[in-house]
Design a protein around this motif. Structure first.
Motif, PDB file in Angstrom:
ATOM      1  N   VAL A   1      74.143  84.509  -3.559  1.00  0.00           N
ATOM      2  CA  VAL A   1      73.630  83.172  -3.267  1.00  0.00           C
ATOM      3  C   VAL A   1      74.641  82.480  -2.362  1.00  0.00           C
ATOM      4  CG1 VAL A   1      72.893  80.966  -4.244  1.00  0.00           C
ATOM      5  CG2 VAL A   1      72.529  83.087  -5.530  1.00  0.00           C
ATOM      6  N   ALA A   2      74.165  82.003  -1.207  1.00  0.00           N
ATOM      7  CA  ALA A   2      75.049  81.312  -0.271  1.00  0.00           C
ATOM      8  C   ALA A   2      75.211  79.855  -0.695  1.00  0.00           C
ATOM      9  CB  ALA A   2      74.478  81.386   1.141  1.00  0.00           C
ATOM     10  N   ARG A   3      76.425  79.360  -0.611  1.00  0.00           N
ATOM     11  CA  ARG A   3      76.679  77.953  -0.866  1.00  0.00           C
ATOM     12  C   ARG A   3      76.630  77.187   0.450  1.00  0.00           C
ATOM     13  NH1 ARG A   3      81.571  77.677  -5.309  1.00  0.00           N
ATOM     14  NH2 ARG A   3      80.149  77.672  -7.078  1.00  0.00           N
ATOM     15  N   ALA A   4      76.479  75.884   0.369  1.00  0.00           N
ATOM     16  CA  ALA A   4      76.360  75.053   1.574  1.00  0.00           C
ATOM     17  C   ALA A   4      77.564  75.212   2.498  1.00  0.00           C
ATOM     18  CB  ALA A   4      76.176  73.592   1.179  1.00  0.00           C
ATOM     19  N   ALA A   5      78.739  75.496   1.939  1.00  0.00           N
ATOM     20  CA  ALA A   5      79.951  75.636   2.750  1.00  0.00           C
ATOM     21  C   ALA A   5      79.891  76.839   3.684  1.00  0.00           C
ATOM     22  CB  ALA A   5      81.170  75.755   1.837  1.00  0.00           C
ATOM     23  N   ALA A   6      78.958  77.765   3.442  1.00  0.00           N
ATOM     24  CA  ALA A   6      78.876  78.993   4.247  1.00  0.00           C
ATOM     25  C   ALA A   6      78.188  78.773   5.585  1.00  0.00           C
ATOM     26  CB  ALA A   6      78.141  80.076   3.460  1.00  0.00           C
ATOM     27  N   LYS A   7      77.584  77.609   5.793  1.00  0.00           N
ATOM     28  CA  LYS A   7      76.693  77.459   6.951  1.00  0.00           C
ATOM     29  C   LYS A   7      77.374  77.535   8.308  1.00  0.00           C
ATOM     30  CE  LYS A   7      76.291  72.449   7.221  1.00  0.00           C
ATOM     31  NZ  LYS A   7      75.422  71.365   6.861  1.00  0.00           N
ATOM     32  N   ASP A   8      78.610  77.098   8.429  1.00  0.00           N
ATOM     33  CA  ASP A   8      79.274  77.105   9.736  1.00  0.00           C
ATOM     34  C   ASP A   8      80.239  78.275   9.899  1.00  0.00           C
ATOM     35  OD1 ASP A   8      78.028  74.668  10.336  1.00  0.00           O
ATOM     36  OD2 ASP A   8      79.600  73.575   9.262  1.00  0.00           O
ATOM     37  N   LYS A   9      80.230  79.195   8.971  1.00  0.00           N
ATOM     38  CA  LYS A   9      81.251  80.235   8.966  1.00  0.00           C
ATOM     39  C   LYS A   9      80.895  81.408   9.872  1.00  0.00           C
ATOM     40  CE  LYS A   9      83.561  77.702   6.447  1.00  0.00           C
ATOM     41  NZ  LYS A   9      83.949  76.636   7.326  1.00  0.00           N
ATOM     42  N   GLN A  10      81.953  82.056  10.350  1.00  0.00           N
ATOM     43  CA  GLN A  10      81.809  83.233  11.202  1.00  0.00           C
ATOM     44  C   GLN A  10      81.657  84.478  10.325  1.00  0.00           C
ATOM     45  OE1 GLN A  10      81.628  82.921  14.601  1.00  0.00           O
ATOM     46  NE2 GLN A  10      81.655  80.745  14.076  1.00  0.00           N
ATOM     47  N   TYR A  11      81.313  85.590  10.971  1.00  0.00           N
ATOM     48  CA  TYR A  11      81.084  86.847  10.253  1.00  0.00           C
ATOM     49  C   TYR A  11      82.279  87.238   9.384  1.00  0.00           C
ATOM     50  CZ  TYR A  11      80.850  91.790   9.322  1.00  0.00           C
ATOM     51  OH  TYR A  11      80.894  92.996   8.683  1.00  0.00           O
ATOM     52  N   LYS A  12      83.482  87.200   9.948  1.00  0.00           N
ATOM     53  CA  LYS A  12      84.675  87.658   9.211  1.00  0.00           C
ATOM     54  C   LYS A  12      84.891  86.858   7.931  1.00  0.00           C
ATOM     55  CE  LYS A  12      86.636  91.207  11.037  1.00  0.00           C
ATOM     56  NZ  LYS A  12      86.600  92.438  10.262  1.00  0.00           N
ATOM     57  N   GLU A  13      84.616  85.563   7.969  1.00  0.00           N
ATOM     58  CA  GLU A  13      84.804  84.734   6.777  1.00  0.00           C
ATOM     59  C   GLU A  13      83.779  85.080   5.704  1.00  0.00           C
ATOM     60  OE1 GLU A  13      86.347  80.513   8.391  1.00  0.00           O
ATOM     61  OE2 GLU A  13      84.606  81.334   9.451  1.00  0.00           O
ATOM     62  N   ILE A  14      82.539  85.337   6.118  1.00  0.00           N
ATOM     63  CA  ILE A  14      81.494  85.725   5.157  1.00  0.00           C
ATOM     64  C   ILE A  14      81.806  87.105   4.584  1.00  0.00           C
ATOM     65  CG2 ILE A  14      79.033  86.260   4.877  1.00  0.00           C
ATOM     66  CD1 ILE A  14      79.579  83.261   5.187  1.00  0.00           C
ATOM     67  N   GLU A  15      82.220  88.033   5.439  1.00  0.00           N
ATOM     68  CA  GLU A  15      82.573  89.378   4.977  1.00  0.00           C
ATOM     69  C   GLU A  15      83.715  89.312   3.964  1.00  0.00           C
ATOM     70  OE1 GLU A  15      83.508  93.577   7.135  1.00  0.00           O
ATOM     71  OE2 GLU A  15      84.773  91.898   7.726  1.00  0.00           O
ATOM     72  N   SER A  16      84.733  88.538   4.282  1.00  0.00           N
ATOM     73  CA  SER A  16      85.872  88.387   3.390  1.00  0.00           C
ATOM     74  C   SER A  16      85.442  87.780   2.045  1.00  0.00           C
ATOM     75  CB  SER A  16      86.917  87.499   4.064  1.00  0.00           C
ATOM     76  OG  SER A  16      87.943  87.186   3.177  1.00  0.00           O
ATOM     77  N   ALA A  17      84.570  86.784   2.094  1.00  0.00           N
ATOM     78  CA  ALA A  17      84.074  86.148   0.865  1.00  0.00           C
ATOM     79  C   ALA A  17      83.270  87.139   0.024  1.00  0.00           C
ATOM     80  CB  ALA A  17      83.228  84.927   1.202  1.00  0.00           C
ATOM     81  N   LEU A  18      82.437  87.964   0.688  1.00  0.00           N
ATOM     82  CA  LEU A  18      81.630  88.948  -0.034  1.00  0.00           C
ATOM     83  C   LEU A  18      82.516  89.977  -0.735  1.00  0.00           C
ATOM     84  CD1 LEU A  18      78.641  89.932  -0.510  1.00  0.00           C
ATOM     85  CD2 LEU A  18      79.076  91.540   1.345  1.00  0.00           C
ATOM     86  N   LEU A  19      83.505  90.496  -0.025  1.00  0.00           N
ATOM     87  CA  LEU A  19      84.409  91.480  -0.631  1.00  0.00           C
ATOM     88  C   LEU A  19      85.251  90.846  -1.733  1.00  0.00           C
ATOM     89  CD1 LEU A  19      85.527  93.403   2.575  1.00  0.00           C
ATOM     90  CD2 LEU A  19      83.973  94.212   0.787  1.00  0.00           C
ATOM     91  N   HIS A  20      85.666  89.605  -1.536  1.00  0.00           N
ATOM     92  CA  HIS A  20      86.462  88.909  -2.551  1.00  0.00           C
ATOM     93  C   HIS A  20      85.682  88.754  -3.855  1.00  0.00           C
ATOM     94  CE1 HIS A  20      87.772  85.073  -4.515  1.00  0.00           C
ATOM     95  NE2 HIS A  20      88.907  85.728  -4.491  1.00  0.00           N
ATOM     96  N   VAL A  21      84.447  88.276  -3.760  1.00  0.00           N
ATOM     97  CA  VAL A  21      83.656  88.063  -4.974  1.00  0.00           C
ATOM     98  C   VAL A  21      83.270  89.414  -5.594  1.00  0.00           C
ATOM     99  CG1 VAL A  21      81.304  87.842  -4.062  1.00  0.00           C
ATOM    100  CG2 VAL A  21      82.004  86.404  -5.940  1.00  0.00           C
ATOM    101  N   GLY A  22      83.112  90.456  -4.770  1.00  0.00           N
ATOM    102  CA  GLY A  22      82.881  91.796  -5.295  1.00  0.00           C
ATOM    103  C   GLY A  22      84.067  92.317  -6.085  1.00  0.00           C
ATOM    104  N   LYS A  23      85.278  92.009  -5.597  1.00  0.00           N
ATOM    105  CA  LYS A  23      86.492  92.428  -6.314  1.00  0.00           C
ATOM    106  C   LYS A  23      86.622  91.701  -7.644  1.00  0.00           C
ATOM    107  CE  LYS A  23      89.213  93.894  -2.385  1.00  0.00           C
ATOM    108  NZ  LYS A  23      89.949  93.359  -1.241  1.00  0.00           N
ATOM    109  N   ILE A  24      86.239  90.430  -7.670  1.00  0.00           N
ATOM    110  CA  ILE A  24      86.266  89.672  -8.931  1.00  0.00           C
ATOM    111  C   ILE A  24      85.333  90.335  -9.943  1.00  0.00           C
ATOM    112  CG2 ILE A  24      85.722  87.462 -10.027  1.00  0.00           C
ATOM    113  CD1 ILE A  24      86.426  86.104  -7.363  1.00  0.00           C
TER     114      ILE A  24
END
Length: 114
Positions: free
Chosen positions: A81-104
């Protein structure tokens, strides 16, 4: 190999029975599915922006997962689920967030640094 979660019932089942962890940009729910593959669903609400923005965020999340799916353990239904803060982000930031939450969630294999 991964498939998509498409039906509302499938999303509801993951929300109800799964566990969730979040970071600044994404919330991830996961539940074991007993299959030899992952099924991923992506949810971007109207809070994130208009349809152009929502589809862009969806594509970024899907592409981030596609390019990194070999790092994920298999056998899970995953809803991102994307949060509102994700709307202006670039690919690398989204990729990093996805891997981070996957590691959690402990569903991303730890990479050995050489």
């Amino acid at each position: 190999m991964s498939e998509s979660l498409r039906k509302t019932k499938e999303f509801t089942q993951v929300y109800k029975n799964g566990i969730s962890y979040a970071n600044r940009y994404l919330v991830m729910y996961k539940v074991e599915n007993g299959l030899g593959k992952n099924r991923i669903g992506i949810s971007v609400s109207k809070k994130v922006g208009n349809s152009v923005v929502r589809h862009r965020v969806t594509r970024l999340i899907r592409e981030s997962y596609r390019l990194n799916q070999d790092k994920f353990f298999v056998g899970y239904d995953i809803v991102v689920v994307a949060r509102a803060a994700a709307k202006d982000k670039q690919y690398k930031e989204i990729e990093s967030a996805l891997l981070h939450v996957g590691k959690i969630h402990k569903i991303v294999k730890e990479m050995i640094e050489s």
